[in-house]
Design an enzyme around this catalytic site. Structure first.
Site, mmCIF file in Angstrom:
data_model
loop_
_atom_site.group_PDB
_atom_site.id
_atom_site.type_symbol
_atom_site.label_atom_id
_atom_site.label_comp_id
_atom_site.label_asym_id
_atom_site.label_seq_id
_atom_site.Cartn_x
_atom_site.Cartn_y
_atom_site.Cartn_z
ATOM 1 C CB ILE A 328 6.444 27.034 2.675
ATOM 2 C CG1 ILE A 328 6.244 28.540 2.885
ATOM 3 C CG2 ILE A 328 7.314 26.447 3.765
ATOM 4 C CD1 ILE A 328 5.565 28.887 4.207
ATOM 5 N N GLY A 329 6.366 28.008 -0.693
ATOM 6 C CA GLY A 329 5.423 28.353 -1.751
ATOM 7 C C GLY A 329 5.947 29.498 -2.584
ATOM 8 N N GLY A 331 4.684 33.380 -4.445
ATOM 9 C CA GLY A 331 3.697 34.445 -4.462
ATOM 10 C C GLY A 331 3.779 35.247 -5.735
ATOM 11 N N GLY A 334 7.444 36.824 -5.601
ATOM 12 C CA GLY A 334 8.612 36.012 -5.281
ATOM 13 C C GLY A 334 8.232 34.812 -4.444
ATOM 14 C CD GLU A 335 12.189 31.029 -3.952
ATOM 15 O OE1 GLU A 335 12.475 30.101 -4.730
ATOM 16 O OE2 GLU A 335 12.947 31.435 -3.040
ATOM 17 C CB VAL A 336 5.736 32.172 0.436
ATOM 18 C CG1 VAL A 336 5.278 32.273 1.892
ATOM 19 C CG2 VAL A 336 4.960 33.151 -0.433
ATOM 20 C CG ASP A 447 -9.871 38.183 -3.074
ATOM 21 O OD1 ASP A 447 -10.840 37.505 -3.463
ATOM 22 O OD2 ASP A 447 -8.693 37.882 -3.308
#
Length: 649
Positions: A328-329, A331, A334-336, A447
Site C-alpha cells: 500500500i506504500g 517507507g 522498505g515497503e508498507v 513532528d
C-alpha cells in the site's frame, strides 16, 4: 345538468375528509434549510417548512434514519434501539432529537414533508437529507455480572463487554461495599479484562458489587447491583508447634519476596513504574485515596543494547501468523503492506506492516526497530497501536493496527468541504487527547503534523510516526537550522527552530498548525512561502489567518497555541477541555472568524495606507510579496484602485 363537484387535474387530489366542493391540492415540496448539531451519540435537527405546501395547512414531517458505510453508498436501517424525541413520524414542529446512535458512525437522516393527500400521490415524496457522523461517547451500561467463585475472603466476578463500547475499553471499574454501609465507605478497584477477584473481604458478610466500563470519552453508567455473601469462617485449632512452623514459613516467604523485588529493581535501572499488567487498584476508604504510580516513558536510545528495548517493549510475532495481501506504500526502510494477523485464541484482524528491505546494515535495523520500542510503550485509542514485531525471520517487520483512510492531510483533501464543523472538531479532539497522553508520559513528538495523523474507517484519528530523526532527511518541508539538523519549519515553534528547545509546549505550537490544516481541509501551511520567509514572518509576529468558514473559537485556540512565549501556550489537557466544551455547545461554533483574515500577507494591518504608494509593484515590494508582480499583472490588477476593489469584494 351541472356536475355536483369538479374532477381534480392530474397530480391534484382531495383527501377522504375533504368536502366534494373543496379545492384540489397536492403533496408538499421538500423541507428546506436543514441544520444539525452532533453531541456525542445524539443529533439535534431543525429545518424550515417547505416552500410549497401544496395548498394545504395540515403539514406533518417524517424522519428516516439510515446507517451508512463511510467509503461506500451501502446503507441500512438504523435499528430499533434508536430513539426519536418527540417522535419519528407525524411531527408537527420542524425539529427532532435522535438519540442512542453508535459512536464514530456515519448516518444519513432524511426529513420528508407530508400532508393529507401525500398517500394518494404516486410520485416519490420530496425530502431533504443530512449526513452526520457521531463523536466519541462513553460506553453503555454493563448488563449482567456473574459470580464465578466465592471464598471466605474473596469473590470472583465475570461480565461481558458492553453492547455499545463506543470505542476501545481502557479499563473496568468495580465498586463494592458492605450491604447497608455505602454511605460510610466503599472501595473500588480497576481491571483490564472482563473478570476480577476482589480480595480482603470479611467472612460471612454480604457485599454489593457494581461494574462500569471506561473509554477515552469517559465512564459509562454503573451496572445494576449484585449482592454476594462471602463464606463463613471456620475456627481452627493448632498446637504451639504448628503455629511456630506457620510463622516461620510466612517470614521466609516475605524475605524471598523482598529479595526478588530488590533484584528486579536493580536489574531494571529505569524510573519505569511497576504495574500489574492485568489489574490496577485504587482504594477509597474513609476519605483516603491511593493512586497507582504514574507511568513514565523510557527512551530506548538510553539502552546500551537497543535490541533489549525491543524485547522489553515489543511483542515478538511469528511470521506464520501474518498473511501479507498487498503493498500500500513505501517507507524510509522498505515497503508498507496491508495484511491479516491471527493470534492464538483471538480473531483475525487487519494490520499494517512496515517491512525492512533486504541488504540492510545493523544500524539501519536498529533505527528501524527503535520506532517499535517507542510505540510499544503507548496504550491509548488516539495513538497508533503496536501489535508486535517480526525479528527472527525475514523480512523484519513492524506490525501496527490498520488505518483504512490513511494520512489525515490526504484524507481531508480527498473529502474537501464534506464534513460538518462538529466532525472536524471531533477529529481535533481525538488528536489532542492522544497528545495529552504522550505529554503526561513525558514524550515529546517533535513532528506533529496532519501527514503524521492516521484516520480509520470510523474517523478516529491516531497520532503516529515516532521516528523523526531519520524521516526528516528526505522531507521536502524540512530545512537545516543554524544549530544543525533538519526541522519541519512550517510546524515547528520558534524556540525549537532557533535553539532546538523541544518540549510539550513546542508540540502545542505544532498542534495549532494541525488545527489550521484540518479546518482548511489539508491546505499547505503558509502556502508557497519559502522556509526562510516563514521563519522571518513568524518571528515578526505574523500568524496564519483563519481558513474560510473557520469558527472564531477555533482560530482563537490556534492563536493561543502560537504564543511566542511558550509558557503562555495552553497545555494539552486544557486544549481537550476547550474542545469538549465546544462539542457540548455547538452554537459557539456558528460564529465565523472573518476579522482575523486581515492578518494575511495581502491585508496585513501593519501595511501603510494605499495612498503612500505610486504603483502596484511598489506596494508588493513593501509587503515583501514582490515575486507576485507578474501574477497581479496577468490577472489585470494594474492599478491600486483595482487592488482595493479586489479586497472589498
Amino acid at each position: 345538468m351541472a356536475a355536483l363537484f369538479c374532477q381534480c387535474d392530474t397530480n391534484y387530489y382531495r383527501s377522504a375528509s375533504d368536502r366534494p366542493s373543496a379545492s384540489c391540492t397536492r403533496p408538499p415540496s421538500a423541507p428546506v434549510n436543514a441544520l444539525s448539531s452532533v453531541n456525542g451519540t445524539s443529533v439535534n435537527m431543525e429545518w424550515s417548512p417547505p416552500s410549497s405546501t401544496g395548498g394545504r395547512s395540515d403539514i406533518r414531517y417524517n424522519v428516516i434514519c439510515r446507517k451508512c458505510a463511510w467509503e461506500s453508498s451501502q446503507c441500512e436501517a438504523c435499528g430499533n434501539r434508536i430513539r426519536f424525541n418527540p417522535k419519528q413520524m407525524g411531527l408537527t414542529e420542524p425539529a427532532i432529537s435522535v438519540i442512542n446512535l453508535l459512536a464514530h458512525t456515519n448516518y444519513t437522516l432524511k426529513v420528508e414533508a407530508v400532508n393529507g393527500v401525500s398517500d394518494l400521490s404516486l410520485e416519490p415524496r420530496q425530502f431533504i437529507s443530512l449526513n452526520v457522523t457521531t463523536n466519541q461517547a462513553a460506553p453503555s451500561q454493563i448488563l449482567v455480572i456473574k459470580q464465578e467463585n466465592t471464598s471466605q475472603n474473596s469473590v470472583t466476578l465475570m461480565w461481558h463487554e458492553p453492547d455499545q463500547p463506543n470505542g476501545i475499553i481502557l479499563e473496568y471499574e468495580i465498586k463494592y461495599f458492605e450491604k447497608g454501609k455505602e454511605q460510610q465507605s466503599y472501595s473500588t478497584l480497576k481491571a483490564r479484562g472482563t473478570s476480577v477477584t476482589v480480595s480482603n473481604l470479611k467472612p460471612g458478610t454480604r457485599y454489593v458489587f457494581q461494574v462500569r466500563a471506561r473509554t477515552s470519552a469517559g465512564c459509562g453508567r454503573f451496572s445494576q447491583t449484585v449482592e454476594i455473601e462471602t463464606g463463613k469462617s471456620v475456627s481452627l485449632r493448632y498446637d504451639t508447634t504448628t503455629i511456630i512452623w506457620i510463622c516461620f514459613a510466612l517470614v521466609t516467604g516475605l524475605i524471598v519476596l523482598l529479595a526478588m523485588f530488590i533484584c528486579k529493581k536493580r536489574r531494571c535501572g529505569y524510573s519505569k513504574a511497576f504495574q500489574d499488567p492485568d489489574e490496577e487498584k485504587m482504594y477509597y476508604q474513609n476519605g483516603h485515596l491511593r493512586f497507582p504510580d504514574p507511568k513514565i516513558y523510557v527512551d530506548p536510545h538510553t539502552y546500551e543494547d537497543p535490541s533489549q528495548a525491543v524485547r522489553e517493549f515489543a511483542r515478538e510475532i511469528e511470521a506464520s501468523r501474518i498473511k501479507i495481501e498487498k503493498v500500500i506504500g513505501s517507507g524510509e526502510f522498505g515497503e508498507v503492506c496491508y495484511g491479516r494477523l491471527k493470534l492464538p485464541a483471538k480473531r483475525e484482524i487487519p494490520v499494517a506492516l512496515k517491512t525492512l528491505k533486504s541488504g540492510y546494515t545493523e544500524k539501519q535495523r536498529r533505527d528501524f526497530l527503535s520506532e517499535a520500542s517507542i510505540m510499544g510503550q503507548f496504550d491509548h485509542p488516539n495513538i497508533i497501536r503496536l501489535e508486535g514485531v517480526v525479528t527472527r525471520s525475514k523480512p523484519v517487520m513492524i506490525v501496527t493496527d490498520y488505518m483504512e483512510n490513511g494520512s489525515l492531510d490526504s484524507f481531508l483533501r480527498r473529502h474537501d468541504g464534506q464534513f460538518t464543523v462538529i466532525q472536524l472538531v471531533g477529529m481535533l479532539r481525538g488528536i489532542a487527547a492522544g497528545m495529552k497522553y504522550l505529554s503526561d508520559l513525558g514524550y515529546i513528538h517533535r513532528d506533529l503534523a496532519a501527514r503524521n495523523i492516521l484516520v480509520n474507517s470510523n474517523l478516529v484519528c491516531k497520532v503516529s510516526d515516532f521516528g523523526l530523526s531519520r524521516i526528516l532527511e528526505d522531507d521536502p518541508d524540512a530545512a537545516y537550522t543554524t544549530t544543525g539538523g533538519k526541522i519541519p519549519i512550517r510546524w515547528t515553534a520558534p524556540e525549537a527552530i532557533a535553539y532546538r528547545k523541544f518540549s510539550s509546549a513546542s508540540d502545542v505550537w505544532s498542534y495549532g498548525v494541525v488545527m489550521w490544516e484540518v479546518t482548511s481541509y489539508g491546505e499547505r501551511p503558509y502556502w508557497n512561502m519559502t522556509n526562510r520567509d516563514v521563519i522571518k514572518s513568524v518571528e515578526e509576529g505574523y500568524r496564519l489567518p483563519a481558513p474560510m468558514g473557520c469558527p472564531a473559537a477555533l482560530h482563537q485556540l490556534m492563536l493561543d497555541c502560537w504564543q511566542k512565549d511558550r509558557n503562555e501556550r495552553p497545555k494539552f489537557i486544557q486544549i481537550v477541555s476547550v474542545l469538549d466544551k465546544l462539542i457540548r455547545n455547538p452554537t459557539t461554533l456558528k460564529i465565523i472568524d472573518t476579522t482575523s483574515r486581515l492578518n494575511s500577507p495581502f491585508l496585513n494591518r501593519n501595511i501603510p495606507n494605499f495612498t503612500s504608494f505610486a504603483s502596484v509593484d511598489e506596494w508588493l515590494d513593501v509587503i515583501k510579496m514582490g515575486r507576485y508582480k507578474d501574477n497581479f499583472a496577468a490577472a489585470g490588477y494594474l492599478s491600486l484602485g483595482l487592488v482595493m476593489r479586489m479586497n472589498i469584494e
